[in-house]
Design a protein around this motif. Structure first.
Motif, short mmCIF file in Angstrom:
data_model
loop_
_atom_site.label_atom_id
_atom_site.label_comp_id
_atom_site.label_asym_id
_atom_site.label_seq_id
_atom_site.Cartn_x
_atom_site.Cartn_y
_atom_site.Cartn_z
N THR A 153 0.99 7.44 -0.37
CA THR A 153 1.72 8.50 -0.83
C THR A 153 2.93 8.44 0.31
N PRO A 154 3.83 7.62 -0.11
CA PRO A 154 5.08 7.43 0.78
C PRO A 154 6.10 8.73 1.04
N THR A 155 6.66 9.08 1.98
CA THR A 155 8.00 9.95 1.86
C THR A 155 9.09 9.15 1.85
N GLU A 156 10.37 9.93 1.60
CA GLU A 156 11.66 8.90 1.46
C GLU A 156 11.88 8.11 2.80
N GLU A 157 11.33 8.84 4.10
CA GLU A 157 11.66 8.25 5.12
C GLU A 157 10.61 6.92 5.14
N ASP A 158 9.46 7.01 4.68
CA ASP A 158 8.58 5.82 4.78
C ASP A 158 9.10 4.68 3.89
N ARG A 159 9.85 5.17 2.79
CA ARG A 159 10.52 4.10 1.80
C ARG A 159 11.46 3.39 2.53
N THR A 160 12.48 4.22 3.29
CA THR A 160 13.36 3.74 4.20
C THR A 160 12.91 2.69 5.19
N TRP A 161 12.02 2.98 5.73
CA TRP A 161 11.57 2.17 7.02
C TRP A 161 10.55 1.16 6.45
N PHE A 162 9.78 1.24 5.71
CA PHE A 162 8.84 0.15 5.23
C PHE A 162 9.02 -0.05 3.66
N PRO A 163 10.10 -0.74 2.95
CA PRO A 163 10.33 -0.78 1.64
C PRO A 163 9.13 -1.78 1.09
N ASP A 164 8.94 -2.67 1.85
CA ASP A 164 7.87 -3.80 1.16
C ASP A 164 6.59 -3.18 1.24
N ILE A 165 5.91 -2.18 1.68
CA ILE A 165 4.88 -1.56 1.48
C ILE A 165 4.84 -0.28 0.95
N ALA A 166 5.70 0.46 1.15
CA ALA A 166 5.70 1.70 0.58
C ALA A 166 5.27 2.06 -1.01
N GLY A 167 4.52 2.81 -1.13
CA GLY A 167 4.05 3.18 -2.39
C GLY A 167 3.43 1.87 -3.39
N ASN A 168 2.98 0.68 -2.51
CA ASN A 168 2.66 -0.31 -3.10
C ASN A 168 1.08 -0.24 -3.67
N GLY A 169 0.20 0.87 -3.52
CA GLY A 169 -0.85 1.05 -4.19
C GLY A 169 -1.96 0.30 -3.69
N ASP A 170 -1.73 -0.40 -2.49
CA ASP A 170 -2.88 -1.55 -2.08
C ASP A 170 -3.14 -1.27 -0.85
N PRO A 171 -3.56 -0.28 -0.12
CA PRO A 171 -3.75 0.08 1.25
C PRO A 171 -4.49 -0.99 2.16
N ILE A 172 -5.75 -1.16 1.35
CA ILE A 172 -6.92 -2.19 1.93
C ILE A 172 -6.25 -3.65 2.00
N GLY A 173 -5.68 -3.97 0.84
CA GLY A 173 -5.03 -5.53 1.11
C GLY A 173 -3.97 -5.40 2.11
N THR A 174 -3.07 -4.53 2.28
CA THR A 174 -2.11 -4.26 3.08
C THR A 174 -2.67 -4.46 4.52
N LEU A 175 -3.69 -3.71 4.86
CA LEU A 175 -4.24 -3.74 6.09
C LEU A 175 -4.92 -5.04 6.35
N ARG A 176 -5.76 -5.67 5.42
CA ARG A 176 -6.37 -7.03 5.72
C ARG A 176 -5.24 -8.16 5.97
N HIS A 177 -4.15 -7.93 5.36
CA HIS A 177 -2.98 -8.90 5.57
C HIS A 177 -2.45 -8.68 7.30
N ALA A 178 -2.43 -7.50 7.67
CA ALA A 178 -1.95 -7.15 8.99
C ALA A 178 -3.08 -7.56 9.99
N TRP A 179 -4.29 -7.30 9.50
CA TRP A 179 -5.35 -7.81 10.64
C TRP A 179 -5.30 -9.02 10.81
#
Length: 523
Positions: A364-390
């Motif tokens: 559930t990104p905000t417009e601020e999030d879309r500006t700061w994190f265009p690659d992950i904002a609203g991608n619908g895959d929080p668990i995959g994104t976290l696993r990649h970061a970990w």
């Protein structure tokens, strides 16, 4: 008494009724722990996709937990007086109520060893299984820093070898002689790791197997080198021999223990092996402080997710979940700057907040999030994104990449500049576009591995004279060595080297020598 549980793996909860409560109340037994493990494993596998080492869970008493503290969590280790001193200090503080004990301790080994306190309630046992046996375990196995620098399948065998070798040395050479070398090596162990020479994954099994042959070969090589060196200054021919010898010594060298192990003229082969043991153990723990915030944040996020899902699935009741919320809230609280919390962020608090924020940005990104994190904002895959970061980041780079304006606001961060030429402190970064970026860079800088260790190198040896060892410390502005600590550490260095040592503190900006420390071996 230590009791061990070998989890069965997947399943619907063992003896527990499928879909029913895993337990009720605070009491637990080993069947309940097995049921909880299996229910947690199912969520971790099917919903989070965690990849784990095999788990070994051991239930220990408070006194055994104190013993674990003294040995850095390792189940095996050589004996040294400092461990007993640390145990007494922790025990006295615990008995007087000045400190608490961890609910668990987890070891980066294969199998992954998890120590659980027998005093924990059933809910806390389930929580720490999710936290340690799944959260930390997944992070150990998948984070790049651990994959490149450690081999968990070999550390326990190497520690057993180290304990046996040092015990045999004590029998043959005496406890005092062994402690003399251990004391010196321990004093230098933070300068006994390879940091800037590329990834050097430890092959501990090969180290153990080759120890005897390698020691004999190095003794013969180094004896030849020192025998051929003149003891008095010589002419051009002697200078050329000295330059050749320096190249053979591999100078400059950042790993002080490695250099001493290979080249110290007066050490016996068994003393070199003890130095190697201390160096290997220090190298194994080298990644830990670089990912502490991410590691704890990952484990806390994982246990919070799993325990919430157990409650939603009806496997734990409301009372148990309230205990989970209470415990997690205590862990992730961030003390204020004036509340005695120290100058650093609580790694549980910042890590959990950032990972929860990443999940929010993905869903559930905000417009601020879309500006700061265009690659992950609203991608619908929080668990995959976290696993990649970990898997791919350490604390410094994780903060530089993912610390958001929202988390900066939530933690009420701002930046102070302390200019010693001015009589005031200046707030130079606040909650605006430029301030967010400045604050993020400054927070990331505090997790830079370069700030954990003093930058010291061996740069020269007076091979043609009195064999004085010369070191340099590249100091930052206002960050000189404490003279007393420097003198005591140099005493240990001189003891191992066998000759005098000189340490020059050099201003990293101007290249000028600011001060000099020296020491000579005691008679």
């Amino acid at each position: 008494m230590m009791n061990q549980i070998t989890p069965k793996g997947g399943g619907d909860g063992g003896g527990a009724r499928p879909g029913g409560l895993l337990y009720s109340g605070n009491d637990w037994n080993f069947q309940i722990l097995r049921d909880c493990y299996d229910a947690i494993a199912e969520i971790a596998d099917k919903e989070l996709g965690l990849e784990l080492y095999a788990n070994r869970i051991e239930i220990i008493t408070s006194e055994q937990m104190l013993d674990v503290y003294t040995s850095h969590g390792m189940p095996l280790g050589y004996k040294h007086w400092s461990f007993g001193k640390r145990f007494i200090g922790h025990e006295n503080a615990y008995r007087r109520g000045l400190m608490g004990l961890a609910y668990e301790v987890v070891i980066n080994s294969d199998p992954c060893i998890n120590y659980l306190m027998e005093e924990n309630s059933a809910t806390m046992q389930a929580l720490v299984i999710a936290h340690a046996a799944f959260g930390h375990n997944h992070f150990f196995r998948n984070n790049r820093l651990f994959r490149e620098w450690t081999d968990p399948s070999e550390i326990l065998d190497y520690l057993e070898f180290a304990r046996g070798f040092i015990a045999r040395c004590e029998e043959r050479h005496g406890v005092r002689a062994v402690e003399r070398i251990l004391d010196a090596a321990h004093a230098l162990q933070n300068q006994g790791v390879h940091r800037h020479s590329g990834a050097r994954k430890l092959d501990l099994k090969a180290e153990q197997q080759r120890a005897r042959e390698r020691r004999a070969y190095e003794d013969s090589m180094f004896n030849d080198l020192w025998r051929t060196l003149p003891t008095e200054p010589a002419g051009e021919e002697g200078q050329a021999e000295g330059a050749l010898a320096r190249r053979l010594l591999g100078l400059p060298e950042e790993n002080l223990l490695y250099f001493l192990e290979k080249n110290a003229p007066r050490l016996a082969s068994w003393e070199r092996e003890i130095i190697r043991i201390v160096r290997m153990v220090a190298q194994y723990f080298y990644p830990q402080p670089q990912v502490k915030m991410m590691n704890e944040g990952c484990a806390t996020w994982v246990h919070s997710y799993i325990m919430r899902r157990l409650h939603e699935l009806g496997r734990i009741d409301d009372a148990a979940y309230l205990e989970v919320i209470h415990s997690t809230s205590n862990v992730i609280s961030q003390p204020g700057f004036d509340a005695g919390g120290g100058p650093s962020f609580n790694p549980y608090a910042l890590g959990y907040a950032m990972m929860t924020d990443i999940a929010r940005i993905c869903e559930t990104p905000t417009e601020e999030d879309r500006t700061w994190f265009p690659d992950i904002a609203g991608n619908g895959d929080p668990i995959g994104t976290l696993r990649h970061a970990w898997a791919e980041y350490r604390d410094e780079s994780f903060i530089q990449q993912f610390l958001s304006p929202k988390v900066i606001r939530d933690f009420r961060m701002f930046r102070l500049r302390d200019d010693t030429s001015q009589p005031y402190l200046l707030v130079d970064a606040i909650h605006d576009e430029a301030g967010y970026r400045d604050i993020r860079r400054s927070v990331a800088l505090t997790y830079d591995p370069g700030t954990f260790y003093t930058e010291i190198e061996i740069v020269d040896v007076d091979l043609l004279g009195d064999r004085t060892l010369v070191l340099e410390h590249r100091s930052r502005t206002g960050q000189m060595l404490q003279p007393g600590d420097a003198r005591q550490t140099l005493d240990y260095l001189a003891l191992l080297w066998g000759y005098g040592v000189i340490l020059k503190e050099i201003d990293s900006q101007t290249g000028t020598v600011v001060t000099t420390h020296s020491a000579k071996p005691s008679a």
